[in-house]
Scaffold this active site. Sequence first.
Site, short mmCIF file in Angstrom:
data_model
loop_
_atom_site.label_atom_id
_atom_site.label_comp_id
_atom_site.label_asym_id
_atom_site.label_seq_id
_atom_site.Cartn_x
_atom_site.Cartn_y
_atom_site.Cartn_z
N GLU A 242 9.51 -8.17 4.04
CA GLU A 242 7.89 -8.11 4.38
C GLU A 242 7.99 -8.37 5.58
O GLU A 242 7.76 -10.33 5.66
CB GLU A 242 7.13 -8.00 2.99
N TYR B 238 2.96 -4.30 -10.10
CA TYR B 238 1.98 -5.70 -10.45
C TYR B 238 2.26 -6.17 -11.76
O TYR B 238 2.21 -5.99 -13.01
CB TYR B 238 1.26 -4.72 -10.30
N GLN C 213 -4.25 -19.86 2.41
CA GLN C 213 -3.45 -18.98 2.70
C GLN C 213 -3.60 -18.18 1.42
O GLN C 213 -3.59 -17.06 0.73
CB GLN C 213 -1.98 -18.66 3.84
P1 FAD Z 1 -2.21 3.04 -7.53
O1 FAD Z 1 -0.67 3.13 -8.17
O2 FAD Z 1 -2.86 4.29 -7.08
O3 FAD Z 1 -3.06 2.07 -8.49
C1 FAD Z 1 -3.92 1.33 -8.57
C2 FAD Z 1 -4.66 1.32 -9.60
O4 FAD Z 1 -5.06 2.87 -10.22
C3 FAD Z 1 -4.10 0.85 -10.45
O5 FAD Z 1 -5.23 -0.10 -11.43
C4 FAD Z 1 -3.53 1.96 -11.54
O6 FAD Z 1 -3.16 1.66 -13.02
C5 FAD Z 1 -4.65 2.63 -11.51
N1 FAD Z 1 -3.63 4.24 -11.51
C6 FAD Z 1 -2.81 4.62 -10.66
N2 FAD Z 1 -2.23 6.17 -10.75
C7 FAD Z 1 -3.28 6.52 -11.72
C8 FAD Z 1 -3.87 7.73 -12.66
N3 FAD Z 1 -2.70 8.69 -12.24
N4 FAD Z 1 -5.10 7.32 -13.19
C9 FAD Z 1 -5.91 7.00 -13.83
N5 FAD Z 1 -4.95 5.75 -12.97
C10 FAD Z 1 -4.28 5.19 -12.18
N6 FAD Z 1 -2.41 -2.36 1.09
C11 FAD Z 1 -2.08 -1.99 2.40
O7 FAD Z 1 -2.90 -2.03 2.62
N7 FAD Z 1 -1.17 -2.23 3.57
C12 FAD Z 1 -0.19 -2.37 2.95
O8 FAD Z 1 0.99 -2.52 3.78
C13 FAD Z 1 0.51 -2.85 1.44
N8 FAD Z 1 1.16 -3.60 1.61
C14 FAD Z 1 1.45 -3.98 -0.01
C15 FAD Z 1 3.17 -3.53 -0.63
C16 FAD Z 1 3.34 -4.43 -2.57
C17 FAD Z 1 4.43 -4.58 -2.67
C18 FAD Z 1 2.61 -4.35 -3.11
C19 FAD Z 1 2.26 -4.38 -4.25
C20 FAD Z 1 0.90 -3.91 -2.17
C21 FAD Z 1 0.55 -3.74 -1.39
N9 FAD Z 1 -0.52 -3.62 -0.42
C22 FAD Z 1 -1.08 -3.04 0.76
C23 FAD Z 1 -1.58 -3.44 -1.79
C24 FAD Z 1 -2.04 -2.46 -2.59
O9 FAD Z 1 -2.15 -0.96 -1.87
C25 FAD Z 1 -3.59 -2.14 -3.54
O10 FAD Z 1 -2.69 -3.79 -4.87
C26 FAD Z 1 -3.78 -1.01 -3.73
O11 FAD Z 1 -4.91 -1.65 -4.73
C27 FAD Z 1 -3.33 -0.40 -5.34
O12 FAD Z 1 -2.27 0.14 -4.59
P2 FAD Z 1 -0.91 1.37 -5.73
O13 FAD Z 1 -0.43 1.15 -4.67
O14 FAD Z 1 -0.58 0.23 -5.92
O15 FAD Z 1 -1.85 2.26 -6.51
#
Ligand code: FAD
Length: 278
Positions: free
Chosen positions: A9, A136, A203
């Site tokens: 990344e 996660y 960090q």
């Molecule tokens: P989701 O999958 O939408 O989940 C978020 C929360 O909602 C979780 O607690 C989940 O259990 C819950 N949830 C999901 N679907 C539902 C549903 N249908 N009904 C009820 N609850 C639900 N952030 C950035 O801004 N830019 C980046 O470039 C970036 N890169 C990342 C790369 C990786 C590999 C990872 C692991 C994270 C990255 N993040 C980035 C951070 C990420 O955007 C955050 O962790 C964010 O809070 C959650 O994103 P998600 O897509 O996993 O969310």
Amino acid sequence: MNKPSFSFEIFPPRKSDSIDKIYKVLEELKDLNPDFISVTFGAGGSANSSNTLELASLVQEKYHTQSIVHLPCIHLNKSDIKLILDECKKKKLSKILALKGDYIEGNQLSKDFRYASDLIEYIKQNGDFEIYAACYPEKHKEASSFAQDIRNLKIKVDAGASTLLSQLFFDNSDFYRFQEACDIIGIKAKICAGIMPIANKRQILKITSMCGAKIPKKFQQILHKYENNDKAMVDAGIAYAIEQIVDLLTNGVDGIHIYTMNNSYIARRIYEATHSLF
Ligand code: FAD
């Protein structure tokens, strides 16, 4: 069994950084032959998209390496996402990490997307993209329980995510517990383990406080013992990451995704110590 993937990344240059810095990083990562390089995208808004898309395109065009575009939707509406997807098609960027993104104070919430699964559905309707999603091993910080988070992950995979990139973790047993839970619920997506080598104490404390990853005792001891010795901290961080990777590969992980923090020296040392194991 397929060969595990090895990937990195990187993030686009910050405003204060010169573009030459990221060119240098890419030059230095080039001969490590990663299977792909993913490029982060600040959740703040569509203004960030051009940096990410430019860099992702550079990775493919100049360095002949597959890139993955991170795409957070928390502050974007369908029309913004549609423009970004159209630009991806023009630039031949066919792989997207579909994300919710972290809320940025003062920015308007999307009226179209609540979860990453909503974005995945929308991407599916708007082109032929291969979709990645985040996962996660220690549960997402907002999820009410580990089991609930796994059920929500299943929704995301069923919506069309074929590969999962994990949040960083420092205790492999958390990852194995997570893999088992995915298996039990029927998640068939490939799961790449996210590994972040420590470069400095500040960090790592900032990142773990943001994402909620726990710091095992062994790791805390490293942070404590070498906090005033930069070279030793980097060496210990690399050794810790290598130990995690060797164990994960031995246990048949699908892929290793290194959070490089744009530090090609650390990425190279890890590659040199582990590439014969892939
Ligand atoms: P989701 O999958 O939408 O989940 C978020 C929360 O909602 C979780 O607690 C989940 O259990 C819950 N949830 C999901 N679907 C539902 C549903 N249908 N009904 C009820 N609850 C639900 N952030 C950035 O801004 N830019 C980046 O470039 C970036 N890169 C990342 C790369 C990786 C590999 C990872 C692991 C994270 C990255 N993040 C980035 C951070 C990420 O955007 C955050 O962790 C964010 O809070 C959650 O994103 P998600 O897509 O996993 O969310």
